[in-house]
Design a protein around this motif. Sequence first.
Motif, PDB file in Angstrom:
ATOM      1  N   TYR A 102       0.815  -1.308   0.005  1.00 20.89           N
ATOM      2  CA  TYR A 102       0.045  -0.065   0.034  1.00 20.89           C
ATOM      3  C   TYR A 102       0.727   1.336  -0.003  1.00 20.89           C
ATOM      4  O   TYR A 102       0.640   2.224  -0.927  1.00 20.89           O
ATOM      5  CB  TYR A 102      -0.851  -0.009   1.234  1.00 20.89           C
ATOM      6  CG  TYR A 102      -1.866   1.081   1.139  1.00 20.89           C
ATOM      7  CD1 TYR A 102      -3.162   1.247   0.196  1.00 20.89           C
ATOM      8  CD2 TYR A 102      -2.045   2.073   2.116  1.00 20.89           C
ATOM      9  CE1 TYR A 102      -3.818   2.077   0.340  1.00 20.89           C
ATOM     10  CE2 TYR A 102      -2.978   2.900   2.210  1.00 20.89           C
ATOM     11  CZ  TYR A 102      -3.792   3.263   1.330  1.00 20.89           C
ATOM     12  OH  TYR A 102      -4.883   3.998   1.137  1.00 20.89           O
ATOM     13  N   LYS A 139      -5.994  -0.816  -1.160  1.00 18.29           N
ATOM     14  CA  LYS A 139      -6.508   0.213  -2.133  1.00 18.29           C
ATOM     15  C   LYS A 139      -8.116  -0.105  -1.729  1.00 18.29           C
ATOM     16  O   LYS A 139      -9.098   0.827  -1.911  1.00 18.29           O
ATOM     17  CB  LYS A 139      -6.167   0.055  -3.344  1.00 18.29           C
ATOM     18  CG  LYS A 139      -6.614   1.107  -4.303  1.00 18.29           C
ATOM     19  CD  LYS A 139      -5.961   0.976  -5.665  1.00 18.29           C
ATOM     20  CE  LYS A 139      -6.732   2.038  -6.531  1.00 18.29           C
ATOM     21  NZ  LYS A 139      -6.090   2.011  -7.967  1.00 18.29           N
ATOM     22  N   ARG A 165      -3.851   4.993  -9.457  1.00 19.71           N
ATOM     23  CA  ARG A 165      -2.683   4.590  -8.424  1.00 19.71           C
ATOM     24  C   ARG A 165      -2.425   3.222  -8.079  1.00 19.71           C
ATOM     25  O   ARG A 165      -3.548   2.766  -7.260  1.00 19.71           O
ATOM     26  CB  ARG A 165      -2.426   5.613  -7.334  1.00 19.71           C
ATOM     27  CG  ARG A 165      -1.156   5.320  -6.367  1.00 19.71           C
ATOM     28  CD  ARG A 165      -1.206   6.220  -5.089  1.00 19.71           C
ATOM     29  NE  ARG A 165      -0.061   6.242  -4.223  1.00 19.71           N
ATOM     30  CZ  ARG A 165       0.154   6.880  -3.275  1.00 19.71           C
ATOM     31  NH1 ARG A 165      -0.453   8.001  -3.073  1.00 19.71           N
ATOM     32  NH2 ARG A 165       1.287   6.584  -2.406  1.00 19.71           N
ATOM     33  N   SER A 194     -18.350   4.006  -9.412  1.00 20.30           N
ATOM     34  CA  SER A 194     -17.808   4.662  -8.585  1.00 20.30           C
ATOM     35  C   SER A 194     -16.263   4.814  -8.599  1.00 20.30           C
ATOM     36  O   SER A 194     -15.468   5.603  -7.687  1.00 20.30           O
ATOM     37  CB  SER A 194     -18.151   4.133  -7.030  1.00 20.30           C
ATOM     38  OG  SER A 194     -17.581   2.863  -7.012  1.00 20.30           O
ATOM     39  N   TYR A 195     -15.831   4.199  -9.471  1.00 17.66           N
ATOM     40  CA  TYR A 195     -14.078   4.226  -9.764  1.00 17.66           C
ATOM     41  C   TYR A 195     -13.840   4.380 -11.186  1.00 17.66           C
ATOM     42  O   TYR A 195     -14.010   3.535 -12.025  1.00 17.66           O
ATOM     43  CB  TYR A 195     -13.656   3.032  -9.224  1.00 17.66           C
ATOM     44  CG  TYR A 195     -12.195   2.683  -9.374  1.00 17.66           C
ATOM     45  CD1 TYR A 195     -11.272   3.515  -8.715  1.00 17.66           C
ATOM     46  CD2 TYR A 195     -11.732   2.016 -10.332  1.00 17.66           C
ATOM     47  CE1 TYR A 195      -9.745   3.429  -8.892  1.00 17.66           C
ATOM     48  CE2 TYR A 195     -10.267   1.556 -10.314  1.00 17.66           C
ATOM     49  CZ  TYR A 195      -9.390   2.310  -9.606  1.00 17.66           C
ATOM     50  OH  TYR A 195      -8.014   2.268  -9.994  1.00 17.66           O
ATOM     51  N   ASP A 316      -2.538  10.511  -8.593  1.00 14.83           N
ATOM     52  CA  ASP A 316      -3.393  10.540  -7.286  1.00 14.83           C
ATOM     53  C   ASP A 316      -3.852  11.819  -6.922  1.00 14.83           C
ATOM     54  O   ASP A 316      -2.580  12.453  -6.321  1.00 14.83           O
ATOM     55  CB  ASP A 316      -2.672   9.358  -6.292  1.00 14.83           C
ATOM     56  CG  ASP A 316      -3.512   9.659  -4.869  1.00 14.83           C
ATOM     57  OD1 ASP A 316      -4.423  10.160  -4.732  1.00 14.83           O
ATOM     58  OD2 ASP A 316      -3.020   8.937  -3.911  1.00 14.83           O
ATOM     59  N   PRO A 317      -4.828  12.301  -6.834  1.00 15.45           N
ATOM     60  CA  PRO A 317      -4.932  13.850  -6.504  1.00 15.45           C
ATOM     61  C   PRO A 317      -4.866  13.984  -4.843  1.00 15.45           C
ATOM     62  O   PRO A 317      -4.364  15.177  -4.624  1.00 15.45           O
ATOM     63  CB  PRO A 317      -6.722  13.941  -6.587  1.00 15.45           C
ATOM     64  CG  PRO A 317      -7.076  12.747  -7.421  1.00 15.45           C
ATOM     65  CD  PRO A 317      -6.054  11.618  -7.418  1.00 15.45           C
ATOM     66  N   THR A 318      -4.831  12.946  -4.265  1.00 20.60           N
ATOM     67  CA  THR A 318      -4.509  13.036  -2.711  1.00 20.60           C
ATOM     68  C   THR A 318      -3.061  13.275  -2.469  1.00 20.60           C
ATOM     69  O   THR A 318      -2.616  13.764  -1.499  1.00 20.60           O
ATOM     70  CB  THR A 318      -5.084  12.152  -1.877  1.00 20.60           C
ATOM     71  OG1 THR A 318      -4.257  10.809  -2.295  1.00 20.60           O
ATOM     72  CG2 THR A 318      -6.485  11.862  -2.072  1.00 20.60           C
ATOM     73  N   ALA A 319      -2.238  13.077  -3.495  1.00 20.95           N
ATOM     74  CA  ALA A 319      -0.755  13.342  -3.394  1.00 20.95           C
ATOM     75  C   ALA A 319      -0.432  14.741  -3.391  1.00 20.95           C
ATOM     76  O   ALA A 319       0.609  15.015  -3.170  1.00 20.95           O
ATOM     77  CB  ALA A 319      -0.118  12.398  -4.277  1.00 20.95           C
ATOM     78  N   ILE A 320      -1.418  15.383  -4.104  1.00 15.47           N
ATOM     79  CA  ILE A 320      -0.948  16.523  -4.739  1.00 15.47           C
ATOM     80  C   ILE A 320      -1.439  17.608  -3.409  1.00 15.47           C
ATOM     81  O   ILE A 320      -2.666  17.696  -2.897  1.00 15.47           O
ATOM     82  CB  ILE A 320      -1.572  17.007  -6.061  1.00 15.47           C
ATOM     83  CG1 ILE A 320      -1.066  16.532  -7.162  1.00 15.47           C
ATOM     84  CG2 ILE A 320      -1.650  18.653  -6.064  1.00 15.47           C
ATOM     85  CD1 ILE A 320      -1.588  16.325  -8.373  1.00 15.47           C
ATOM     86  N   SER A 321      -0.657  18.709  -3.061  1.00 16.65           N
ATOM     87  CA  SER A 321      -0.999  19.374  -1.986  1.00 16.65           C
ATOM     88  C   SER A 321      -1.338  19.038  -0.650  1.00 16.65           C
ATOM     89  O   SER A 321      -1.564  19.452   0.079  1.00 16.65           O
ATOM     90  CB  SER A 321      -1.949  20.503  -2.353  1.00 16.65           C
ATOM     91  OG  SER A 321      -1.727  20.958  -3.548  1.00 16.65           O
ATOM     92  N   LYS A 322      -0.506  17.730  -0.464  1.00 20.49           N
ATOM     93  CA  LYS A 322      -0.559  17.060   0.346  1.00 20.49           C
ATOM     94  C   LYS A 322       0.376  17.531   1.571  1.00 20.49           C
ATOM     95  O   LYS A 322       0.052  17.909   2.911  1.00 20.49           O
ATOM     96  CB  LYS A 322      -0.661  15.546   0.560  1.00 20.49           C
ATOM     97  CG  LYS A 322      -0.752  14.815   1.882  1.00 20.49           C
ATOM     98  CD  LYS A 322      -0.590  13.022   1.607  1.00 20.49           C
ATOM     99  CE  LYS A 322       0.559  12.716   1.027  1.00 20.49           C
ATOM    100  NZ  LYS A 322       0.795  11.241   0.713  1.00 20.49           N
ATOM    101  N   LYS A 325       2.766  22.754  -1.157  1.00 19.35           N
ATOM    102  CA  LYS A 325       1.716  23.509  -2.184  1.00 19.35           C
ATOM    103  C   LYS A 325       2.670  23.642  -3.303  1.00 19.35           C
ATOM    104  O   LYS A 325       3.846  23.817  -3.437  1.00 19.35           O
ATOM    105  CB  LYS A 325       1.453  25.061  -1.424  1.00 19.35           C
ATOM    106  CG  LYS A 325       0.240  24.846  -0.399  1.00 19.35           C
ATOM    107  CD  LYS A 325      -1.100  24.895  -1.096  1.00 19.35           C
ATOM    108  CE  LYS A 325      -2.024  24.666  -0.345  1.00 19.35           C
ATOM    109  NZ  LYS A 325      -3.366  24.056  -0.906  1.00 19.35           N
TER     110      LYS A 325
ATOM    111  N   GLN B  73      -7.921  18.053   1.303  1.00 20.22           N
ATOM    112  CA  GLN B  73      -7.407  16.583   1.538  1.00 20.22           C
ATOM    113  C   GLN B  73      -8.746  15.823   2.117  1.00 20.22           C
ATOM    114  O   GLN B  73      -8.825  14.392   1.085  1.00 20.22           O
ATOM    115  CB  GLN B  73      -6.636  16.289   2.648  1.00 20.22           C
ATOM    116  CG  GLN B  73      -5.221  16.492   2.097  1.00 20.22           C
ATOM    117  CD  GLN B  73      -4.690  15.670   1.172  1.00 20.22           C
ATOM    118  OE1 GLN B  73      -4.995  14.059   1.369  1.00 20.22           O
ATOM    119  NE2 GLN B  73      -3.899  15.739   0.158  1.00 20.22           N
ATOM    120  N   THR B  84     -17.039   5.388  -3.313  1.00 15.90           N
ATOM    121  CA  THR B  84     -17.632   6.911  -3.368  1.00 15.90           C
ATOM    122  C   THR B  84     -18.079   7.272  -4.768  1.00 15.90           C
ATOM    123  O   THR B  84     -17.180   7.145  -5.454  1.00 15.90           O
ATOM    124  CB  THR B  84     -16.617   7.800  -2.776  1.00 15.90           C
ATOM    125  OG1 THR B  84     -16.145   7.399  -1.646  1.00 15.90           O
ATOM    126  CG2 THR B  84     -17.192   9.116  -2.596  1.00 15.90           C
TER     127      THR B  84
END
Lengths: 592, 177
Positions: A102, A139, A165, A194-195, A316-322, A325, B73, B84
Amino acid sequence: MTSQKDGSLSPHNRLMTGAEIFVRSLVEEGVDIVFGYPGGAVIGIYDALHDISDIKHILTRHEQGAVHAAEGYAKASGKPGVALVTSGPGATNTVTGIADAYMDSIPIVVFTGQVALKLIGNDAFQEADIVGITRPITKHNYLVRDVNELAATIKEAFYVATTGRPGPVLVDLPKDVMASKTHFDYPKKIQMRSYNPHTQGNKKQIEKAAELINKSKRPVLYVGGGTILSNASEELKALARKARIPVTTTLHGLGSYPESDELAMGMLGMHGTWYSNTAVNYCDLLIAVGARFDDRVTGNVDAFAAEAKKIHIDIDPTAISKNVKVDVPIVGDVKHVLRDLLPLVQTLETKDWLQTIRQWKEEHPLRYRNGKHIRMQYVIQRIGEMTNGNAVIVSDVGQHQMWTAQFFKYIHPRTHITSGGLGTMGFSLPAAMGASFARKDIPVISLSGDGGIQMNIQEFATCVEYKIPIKIFIMNNSYLGMVRQWQELFWRRRYSQVKISSPDFVKLAEAYGCAGFRATQTDEVDDVLAKAFAINDGPAVVEFKVVKEDNVYPMIPAGMTWKELMDVPEEELKGVEGEAPEVEELVILEKG
Amino acid sequence: MGELTALPAPDGRDRKHTISLLVENKFGAFNRIAGLFAAKGYNIDSLTVGPTEDDEISRMTIVTRGDDSVIEQIMKQLNKLINTVKVADLTYESFVERDLALIKVQTKPDTRSEIMQIAEIFRAKIVDISPRTVTVEAVGSEQKVDAIIKMLKPFGIKELARTGRVALKREFQGEVN
């Protein structure tokens, strides 16, 4: 007419058990190797597996080994790795491997047996809520509650694991579901409302990125494992060479760009090269490609490339700006985005910038003082020189892992495999086993410390049984070296619980039935390496008795900035008093 | 599509956000969302879940708080979950919200009518009555429900059950009542 009920007339209409459907589904997915371990809840599956010649099953000696082997296979081949284990302890033993996959975005599908549906929740024998346990480290995961959902669930599991990802997916298979019967119909297409991961980057964002690149005077490409996962090495090379941008890679990015190239700067971060860390902090544009601004790369985030504009390409959008910035985020598959970016980018005037970096490389190279006693750096450098970069290097965790990242020159993608995110000791041996089934054409080398090897040493037996021709190199310094290094540098040399004893690895290898060698001095290294490389019909174990107290440099202490970078100490550069000068030399390794 | 209310500039301050998400009715989907908030250390002020017009989909309304980067986030992480279908932050849009409370209040013969008057002012209903209690059903915005609870507190609240906020985006944006 075929009968719907007894199903014996046509193979397409025959009723099949869940276990048969499972095996057939794997064949449909093109799975040709499964790493696993049988048990009560999966006897039916193993029975169905018994008749299938399309799938090779490797019986590991521990379920953790099976999952790491699946990871190693996936990383070396680019195809999903598959592990199959029983319920309860079989399932819980997979947890570390799943968490590892993971963190490092490795596509694996883990199938676990489960007690019968009506027993779930009853504290039945060998019951564990593995779906609950692995929810935060997969995942996605599934409990199959109806045999009619089995084939579609397996299809979905492979799809989810390998797209977007990538990551581990677990499918829990209750015993009664696998025994009940239905018609087998493997879905051709997949539809998930949903994916829907998108691979294309936004055009406007890509244009903005190109504008920043074309204006830049001191750009740096900061390349992570996403580049290898999306098989984008060629695109990366094309971009770097066209625009004349120097390249630094993360631990997982190693191999994505040839380190023999003049634009290569080696690894970035805590134990990265002096020049790549310095370049990142003087650059005016940082282009992050499939990397996630991990704390081992950035140190103090606020000071990381503080002056630079930043472009971040990640699927992975969550990797951006995590963590950091960025000015231009681009969500998309690295391969697609780099392809779209390439025609928009000009050849930059980076001559001065590259000249500065070249000078830094000369002034602050990777180096160590070689002597009579074996340095790990030397062993790794020699492996690199002997194989010319044509080997899969699977490292474990600790000092040797960092030296492996530094002193082997990576030329090809998927030739460097390690546990980066989770830092799982015991990873190397089983992962190398898995990798060897993917790469028969080049040597697969497992590198471990004396601590890590003992965490999954039982897999010696697997290597011997299946004649897995990996080289198992053990760097024995009688310490948990990296912890010892931190204790030395930051904990006033209080060596608490880091001295570790080991069995006689050569005798142990022999007891398991494989060849074992040992080198205790630097001048024996080449000889034992040659002996190990000559063995191709099974594993070869080599123990290197290395310098006990040695530190990995450069080092940026955790949470600090490149200004606090500790390079190889002066006394090492000068040489150690008392050592005969004829056996000593300062070895300098150039990247690029 | 309605107009989007202009987003305020990020200022790093914590705000209450109402997030509405559509989730597939799959085994463990709810746990995945609750688990995400726990694992990442996000706050949950309230969380409601219930069926929608589509019987394969549930709607969750989560009231959470955080600065803009945390909320960003949270939105991304929720989106990343395989089950989702859709995530929307209603905070900067015009939306209808309702909270329902059942409030069991202690009564004496001389306070009962006063309690009933308060209920009437808030357009709440008396849904149960006994010699020593009345149960009031209050429906409205969170503030309205907070207000009636505050008014009834002096009489002695024996038990209280609240649904937490449910919300839907208004079709016609730009007019808030």
